[in-house]
Every structure is written in structure tokens, then in C-alpha cells.
Write an enzyme that holds these catalytic residues in place. Structure first.
Site, PDB file in Angstrom:
ATOM      1  CE  LYS A  73      29.976  35.718   0.090  1.00  0.00           C
ATOM      2  NZ  LYS A  73      28.741  36.065  -0.649  1.00  0.00           N
ATOM      3  CD  GLU A 105      32.226  31.981 -16.664  1.00  0.00           C
ATOM      4  OE1 GLU A 105      31.688  33.026 -17.073  1.00  0.00           O
ATOM      5  OE2 GLU A 105      31.608  30.958 -16.318  1.00  0.00           O
ATOM      6  CB  CYS A 163      30.400  35.484 -18.865  1.00  0.00           C
ATOM      7  SG  CYS A 163      29.868  33.804 -18.853  1.00  0.00           S
TER       8      CYS A 163
HETATM    9  N1  LIG Z   1      31.887  36.864 -16.154  1.00  0.00           N
HETATM   10  C1  LIG Z   1      30.712  36.608 -15.678  1.00  0.00           C
HETATM   11  O1  LIG Z   1      30.149  35.573 -15.945  1.00  0.00           O
HETATM   12  C2  LIG Z   1      30.050  37.548 -14.763  1.00  0.00           C
HETATM   13  C3  LIG Z   1      30.566  38.794 -14.528  1.00  0.00           C
HETATM   14  N2  LIG Z   1      29.980  39.631 -13.658  1.00  0.00           N
HETATM   15  C4  LIG Z   1      30.585  40.954 -13.429  1.00  0.00           C
HETATM   16  O2  LIG Z   1      30.626  41.201 -12.025  1.00  0.00           O
HETATM   17  C5  LIG Z   1      29.990  42.442 -11.716  1.00  0.00           C
HETATM   18  C6  LIG Z   1      29.353  42.341 -10.344  1.00  0.00           C
HETATM   19  O3  LIG Z   1      28.533  41.209 -10.306  1.00  0.00           O
HETATM   20  P1  LIG Z   1      28.573  40.162  -9.140  1.00  0.00           P
HETATM   21  O4  LIG Z   1      27.837  38.995  -9.580  1.00  0.00           O
HETATM   22  O5  LIG Z   1      28.094  40.752  -7.872  1.00  0.00           O
HETATM   23  O6  LIG Z   1      30.103  39.711  -9.027  1.00  0.00           O
HETATM   24  P2  LIG Z   1      31.151  39.860  -7.859  1.00  0.00           P
HETATM   25  O7  LIG Z   1      32.440  39.391  -8.372  1.00  0.00           O
HETATM   26  O8  LIG Z   1      31.124  41.218  -7.278  1.00  0.00           O
HETATM   27  O9  LIG Z   1      30.629  38.846  -6.719  1.00  0.00           O
HETATM   28  C7  LIG Z   1      30.613  37.438  -6.901  1.00  0.00           C
HETATM   29  C8  LIG Z   1      30.727  36.751  -5.537  1.00  0.00           C
HETATM   30  O10 LIG Z   1      32.029  36.936  -5.003  1.00  0.00           O
HETATM   31  C9  LIG Z   1      31.989  37.649  -3.764  1.00  0.00           C
HETATM   32  N3  LIG Z   1      33.102  38.579  -3.792  1.00  0.00           N
HETATM   33  C10 LIG Z   1      33.262  39.622  -4.645  1.00  0.00           C
HETATM   34  N4  LIG Z   1      34.435  40.234  -4.415  1.00  0.00           N
HETATM   35  C11 LIG Z   1      35.051  39.541  -3.420  1.00  0.00           C
HETATM   36  C12 LIG Z   1      36.292  39.699  -2.740  1.00  0.00           C
HETATM   37  N5  LIG Z   1      37.124  40.682  -3.029  1.00  0.00           N
HETATM   38  N6  LIG Z   1      36.599  38.828  -1.775  1.00  0.00           N
HETATM   39  C13 LIG Z   1      35.733  37.832  -1.442  1.00  0.00           C
HETATM   40  N7  LIG Z   1      34.549  37.659  -2.026  1.00  0.00           N
HETATM   41  C14 LIG Z   1      34.202  38.493  -3.018  1.00  0.00           C
HETATM   42  C15 LIG Z   1      30.619  38.306  -3.742  1.00  0.00           C
HETATM   43  O11 LIG Z   1      30.151  38.552  -2.432  1.00  0.00           O
HETATM   44  P3  LIG Z   1      28.733  39.281  -2.180  1.00  0.00           P
HETATM   45  O12 LIG Z   1      27.698  38.220  -2.241  1.00  0.00           O
HETATM   46  O13 LIG Z   1      28.842  39.877  -0.853  1.00  0.00           O
HETATM   47  O14 LIG Z   1      28.576  40.317  -3.254  1.00  0.00           O
HETATM   48  C16 LIG Z   1      29.784  37.303  -4.468  1.00  0.00           C
HETATM   49  O15 LIG Z   1      29.431  36.231  -3.619  1.00  0.00           O
HETATM   50  C17 LIG Z   1      29.056  42.665 -12.867  1.00  0.00           C
HETATM   51  O16 LIG Z   1      28.732  43.998 -13.051  1.00  0.00           O
HETATM   52  C18 LIG Z   1      29.837  42.080 -14.009  1.00  0.00           C
HETATM   53  O17 LIG Z   1      30.736  43.024 -14.481  1.00  0.00           O
HETATM   54  C19 LIG Z   1      28.868  39.232 -12.977  1.00  0.00           C
HETATM   55  C20 LIG Z   1      28.292  38.000 -13.184  1.00  0.00           C
HETATM   56  C21 LIG Z   1      28.844  37.053 -14.124  1.00  0.00           C
HETATM   57  O1  LIG Z   2      25.334  31.444 -21.601  1.00  0.00           O
HETATM   58  C1  LIG Z   2      25.432  30.522 -20.795  1.00  0.00           C
HETATM   59  O2  LIG Z   2      24.695  29.561 -20.832  1.00  0.00           O
HETATM   60  C2  LIG Z   2      26.462  30.572 -19.694  1.00  0.00           C
HETATM   61  C3  LIG Z   2      27.044  31.908 -19.566  1.00  0.00           C
HETATM   62  C4  LIG Z   2      27.813  32.091 -18.342  1.00  0.00           C
HETATM   63  O3  LIG Z   2      28.532  31.232 -17.917  1.00  0.00           O
HETATM   64  C5  LIG Z   2      27.704  33.345 -17.623  1.00  0.00           C
HETATM   65  O4  LIG Z   2      27.074  34.256 -18.135  1.00  0.00           O
HETATM   66  O5  LIG Z   2      28.226  33.440 -16.502  1.00  0.00           O
END
Ligand SMILES: NC(=O)C1=CN([C@@H]2O[C@H](COP(=O)(O)OP(=O)(O)OC[C@H]3O[C@@H](n4cnc5c(N)ncnc54)[C@H](OP(=O)(O)O)[C@@H]3O)[C@@H](O)[C@H]2O)C=CC1
Ligand SMILES: O=C(O)CCC(=O)C(=O)O
Length: 526
Positions: free
Chosen positions: A184, A265, A302
Site C-alpha cells: 500500500k 513500528e 522515529c
Molecule cells: N514511528 C515512526 O517511524 C513514524 C511516525 N510517524 C507519525 O505518523 C504521523 C503521520 O505520518 P504518516 O506517515 O502519514 O503516518 P500514518 O500512520 O498516518 O500513515 C501511514 C500509512 O498507513 C495508512 N493508514 C493510516 N491510518 C490508517 C488506518 N486507520 N487504516 C488503514 N490505513 C491507514 C496511510 O494511508 P495514506 O497513504 O492514505 O495516508 C499510510 O499509507 C506523523 O506525524 C508521526 O507522528 C510518521 C512516520 C514515521
Molecule cells: O534512523 C533510522 O535510520 C531509521 C529510523 C526509522 O525507522 C524511522 O524513522 O522510521
């Protein structure tokens, strides 16, 4: 390669009818062409059926053939050339050097998994030969190997449009295990996703594999992702993103008639413990290196150091003065998406408006939309313990310093932390006693414990753990980075008294694959 905006369902390019997705250039706010077709139930159904049809053949490909496929994906990604980097820059706001490095990491991890597949210990081959004369009961012939779970749904991450996306670590490890993958695409980088998707699709064809080994579906909102995770032919999920998204998908997976594992994650604030002797010896240097880690990539990792813990006093004041100075001069880079920028600003505003939190410094403001103005806050151990909101991740370059009255209170705060990807100790030799006291707590809380480094930057290798207890991930027993990630997509099968010519190659007498196997308990190339 010209972008078509079409999905890739097996060997076909496919037009969807469920709305249009446009990438946004976050540095200008401009809509990027072309429009990408949104998928729906029909595309999910077709991709999952193809993946299921491909599974039995793909999982029995010889290790060498699977490794060659992974290497073909890597080569095809490199062959996309600069067009891939240019498109990824436009869709993510990330800089060229970062994306070139990320491409190297993506290709490197595909090749590393190829080496893992060839080496074969992931098969976990074990043989306990029959003991027909054993008394009081004879032992049957027992042989174990691990097989892949089945088709895997992978959700591309916004913050690593290459290394954690279409052909990133989840996909590479699932392919290595022998699982077909349905991706996806993340709606923030559909063009990057199409380019990489075509590189994977071409590799499937070049290697003569069944077309269902790989599909790529677009779809904004939750419906495509939910349908994918609910589909009975999908047997595991890889996800990197928000806690809300990850938990929603865990719920979908748990409610299936046949629940499946979700490797999500999600959210981590990565505590850093500034221990007293280290602070006394090098407070200023620590302040500067902390800000470098905090502001790297606009803090959109992250593994970003989201909280600092230290015993209050003059040495901590020196650290703060140095960090405030460095952070105050830090530029405001573009964030990945307007949504991520809005969430960052809201998180920073909530901290700034909290009566028990002091704003120590803000970074420079920037021209243009979606800029990340770095932020450093401070609070007390008591306030942190009282207010669960202070434990929430602010995704971006924001961090909270917790001033503790003594080491005991520092440990109390550590005990109250949620699960983390990382925990970091800044320590000198004289801090060894304090570190030893903290260590059991940190082992319970985090997937990776570091001394005298910073948590950003994850090495892709054999010993890496990029995981941790909830909410850092949905399953703290595994890792999403490094070769151990293959374990997530395997399960053991035992063959009891199965005739020799029905046994898989990995378990046959004479060891035709030349594997390391555990034979009657002893590991060797038996
Ligand atoms: N821990 C980490 O490594 C990360 C954390 N984040 C956090 O996530 C927030 C938003 O970032 P984003 O990357 O858009 O993350 P999201 O969790 O919003 O989205 C990630 C993927 O999952 C899909 N998705 C989200 N919610 C659902 C659901 N309820 N059911 C089915 N599919 C879903 C999204 O679809 P679509 O493409 O339509 O949005 C996208 O493809 C950031 O502000 C941050 O807080 C973000 C990146 C990394
Ligand atoms: O710092 C990295 O190389 C990986 C970090 C990570 O997995 C993320 O930010 O989603």
C-alpha cells in the site's frame, strides 16, 4: 521513465476508479503531476489473489534464485538513475544527499538479504534422526525447517520514501523469507512509489517468477489499507507510521476470523540519560551533539531523541546553555507533508502552553510552507510523572528535558516510560554504577541501548534491533531493520517420518543445500 499514475497489479499497469491522489511538494505547497488512481476493493482482491497464487511457487524457489531476484530489484532501482532522486526530493522535501544515502541503504539491504538467503541459516534446519531401538519407546525421525507465512501487506512509510517504503526493509525481508508482497503506497510519495514499484515488477519478470510476487496499490484514507489487512489471503503486515494508524491496523488484524501478526513500528521518544560524570566532563560538547541529532532530517526519525533526563545542577545548566545556543541558530528545514507539519506545530504548541513546561529555545524560522522550527523544552520529574501528555511523541525536531533532583528520581522516571525503540546513556567511567542501576529498567523498556552515541542513524546489519515494547512497536520480539527482520515472516514446520523423497531439500540426507543444520542437537554442516 514516465510516470503513469497507474497501480501495478501483478504484471499489469492498472487504472483505478476510486478518486485521485496528488503528491504535494512540501517546500512550495504545489500539487505535483500526474494524478495517481486510487484503488479499492477490486484491486485489493485481484492483488491478493495473484499473491496467493504465487505463494507456493515463490516460497520453494531455490535460495540462489531468490537471492538473484533480490539483487535484480537492487540493480533495477539503481538503473532508475537520477529521476528517482529528483522525484523523491520533490515529494518529500528531503535533500539530495540524504536521498542518495537512503537509496544506497535500500540497495544495500536488498543485497544483504540476498546474502542471508544464500547462507541459509534462516531455514532453521534441525534433524533428530529416528532411534528405533530406544526404550521404552522408539523415537521417530523428526525434521524441522521454517517456511514463510504467506503474502505480506507492506505499508510504505512517509519519512523514508526509499528505505522504509516500496522496496524497503519490510519488503526485502518478506521477499527473502519467500513471501509475496502487496504494497500500500504512502500517499505522500506516489511517484517515487511507482518508479520503485516498476523496478520490482521488472525484476519479477526478469527472474521468471509468478507475477503475483509483487503488487502496488494506491489509496488515500483507510479503506484500501483496511481491506488489505482484512483480506484472508494476507498472512502478515509490515507498517511504519503513526500510533493511530498502526493500532487501527492491529485491530483489523485481530478481528479477522483468522488473526494475523502485524509488525507495526509506531511511536518512540527515545530517552537519553545524561549521567553526572559525563555532564561534568563534556556538557558543552554534549549540548552541541544533541542538537545535531535532534535536528537531523527535521527530526523526522522515529529514533529522534525526544526526551533528555539528567540530575539538575550547574553541569546540566552548562549543557542547556550549549544546546540553547546551537538550537537557536538551527535552520528550519521543510517537513515531509503538510499533515506532519501541522501535527508538529500542534505538539509544540501544546508543550509551550503547558504551565509546567518551560520553553528553553526555538530554532530559526524559515521562508516557505511546512518549515520545522526546532524546539527545546524543560520540565520537572514530578510534572513528567503527573502528566501522561508529556510522554507523547512530537514527531519532528522537538525535545523535552526532565530535570531530576537525584539519580533515584531519574530511575523512577525511567520506570514510568512507555516502550521505546532506543535508550541512550551518556556516561563516563565514573557513571558505571549509575548506568548499571538503570540497565535492567532500560532492557525492559527498549529494543536498543546505546552508550555515548545518539539514537538517530540505524545500522543495517545482523545484530541490529529496531523494535521495542508497545507503543514503539506492536511486537517487541522482533526487529524491522537488519537481517533478523526475516524472522517475522517465518514459522516452523516439523516433518515426522516423512519419506525421503517427499522431504524439502533443506532437510534431506546428505545436506544437498550445504546448510548449517542442528543434527541431533549439534550445529554443523551435517
Ligand atoms: N514511528 C515512526 O517511524 C513514524 C511516525 N510517524 C507519525 O505518523 C504521523 C503521520 O505520518 P504518516 O506517515 O502519514 O503516518 P500514518 O500512520 O498516518 O500513515 C501511514 C500509512 O498507513 C495508512 N493508514 C493510516 N491510518 C490508517 C488506518 N486507520 N487504516 C488503514 N490505513 C491507514 C496511510 O494511508 P495514506 O497513504 O492514505 O495516508 C499510510 O499509507 C506523523 O506525524 C508521526 O507522528 C510518521 C512516520 C514515521
Ligand atoms: O534512523 C533510522 O535510520 C531509521 C529510523 C526509522 O525507522 C524511522 O524513522 O522510521
Amino acid at each position: 521513465m514516465t510516470l503513469t499514475g497507474m497501480m501495478l497489479i501483478g504484471a499489469e499497469s492498472h487504472r483505478g476508479r476510486n478518486g485521485e491522489i496528488h503528491a504535494i511538494d512540501p517546500s512550495t505547497g504545489a500539487k505535483l503531476e500526474p494524478a495517481f488512481d486510487g484503488g479499492g476493493a477490486a484491486e485489493v482482491d485481484r492483488a491478493c489473489q495473484l499473491a496467493w497464487d504465487a505463494f507456493d511457487r515463490f516460497r520453494e524457489t531455490a535460495p540462489e534464485d531468490r537471492a538473484v531476484f533480490l539483487e535484480a530489484v537492487a540493480r533495477n532501482i539503481l538503473d532508475l538513475g537520477d529521476a528517482l532522486i529528483v522525484r523523491a526530493m520533490a515529494e518529500s522535501g528531503l535533500l539530495r544527499a540524504r536521498l542518495e544515502g537512503e537509496r544506497g541503504r535500500t540497495v544495500g539491504q536488498l543485497r544483504l538479504f540476498a546474502a542471508v538467503v544464500r547462507e541459509g541459516s534462516w531455514l532453521g534446519a534441525r534433524i533428530d534422526p529416528a532411534l528405533p531401538e530406544r526404550a521404552p519407546l522408539p523415537r521417530p525421525d523428526l525434521r524441522q525447517r521454517r517456511i514463510p507465512l504467506g503474502p505480506v501487506a507492506v505499508f510504505g512509510a512517509s519519512n523514508f520514501p526509499l528505505a522504509f517504503s516500496v522496496a524497503g526493509g519490510d519488503t526485502a525481508s518478506a521477499f527473502a523469507a519467500g513471501c509475496p508482497v502487496v504494497v500500500k503506497a504512502h500517499s505522500a510519495h506516489p511517484g517515487t512509489s511507482e518508479l520503485v514499484g516498476r523496478a520490482v515488477q521488472a525484476a519479477v519478470a526478469e527472474c521468471g517468477l509468478p507475477e503475483g510476487v509483487f503488487s502496488l496499490i494506491f489509496g488515500a484514507g483507510s479503506s484500501v489499507g483496511t481491506a488489505l489487512v482484512a483480506d484472508p489471503r494476507i498472512r502478515a503486515v509490515g507498517f511504519t507510521g503513526s500510533r493511530r494508524g498502526g493500532v487501527a491496523l492491529m485491530e483489523v488484524a485481530a478481528k479477522r476470523p483468522e488473526p494475523i501478526p502485524v509488525y507495526a513500528e509506531m511511536s518512540s521518544i527515545n530517552p537519553v540519560f545524561l549521567l553526572p560524570a559525563a555532564l561534568a566532563a563534556r556538557a558543552e560538547a554534549l549540548g552541541k551533539s544533541f542538537v545535531a541529532s535532534l535536528t537531523l532530517g527535521a527530526g523526522q526519525f522515529c529514533t529522534n531523541p525526544g526526551i533528555l533526563l539528567a540530575v539538575d545542577g550547574p553541569d546540566l545548566d552548562r549543557f542547556v546553555a550549549s544546546a540553547v545556543d546551537a538550537l537557536g541558530g538551527s535552520a528550519a528545514p521543510t517537513m515531509l507533508t503538510p499533515g506532519i507539519h501541522a501535527a508538529f506545530d500542534a505538539g509544540v504548541a501544546a508543550l509551550a502552553g503547558n504551565a509546567r513546561v518551560a520553553t528553553l529555545a526555538r530554532g530559526l524560522d524559515g521562508d516557505g510552507p511546512n518549515r520545522c522550527r526546532a524546539a527545546l523544552f524543560a520540565t520537572t520529574a514530578d510534572a513528567f510523572l503527573d502528566d501522561p501528555a508529556l510522554r507523547e511523541e512530537v514527531f519532528g525536531a522537538a525535545s523535552l528535558l526532565i530535570r531530576c533532583p537525584d539519580l533515584e528520581s531519574l530511575r523512577t522516571v525511567a520506570e514510568r516510560l512507555d516502550g521505546q525503540l532506543t535508550a541512550t546513556l551518556q556516561m563516563d567511567a565514573a557513571d558505571t554504577g549509575a548506568a548499571a542501576v538503570l540497565l535492567p529498567t532500560l532492557e525492559r523498556k527498549a529494543g536498543r541501548i546505546l552508550a555515548n552515541g545518539w539514537p538517530t542513524g540505524v545500522e543495517v546489519c545482523h545484530a541490529m534491533v529496531h523494535g521495542g515494547p508497545f507503543p514503539a512497536t506492536s511486537d517487541g520480539r522482533t526487529t524491522s531493520v537488519g537481517t533478523a527482520a526475516i524472522e517475522r515472516f517465518l514459522r516452523p514446520v516439523c516433518y515426522q517420518d516423512i519419506p525421503a523423497d517427499l522431504l524439502p531439500q533443506a532437510l534431506r540426507d546428505g545436506n544437498p543445500l550445504g546448510l548449517w543444520r542442528r543434527f541431533d542437537g549439534a550445529l554443523g554442516r551435517h
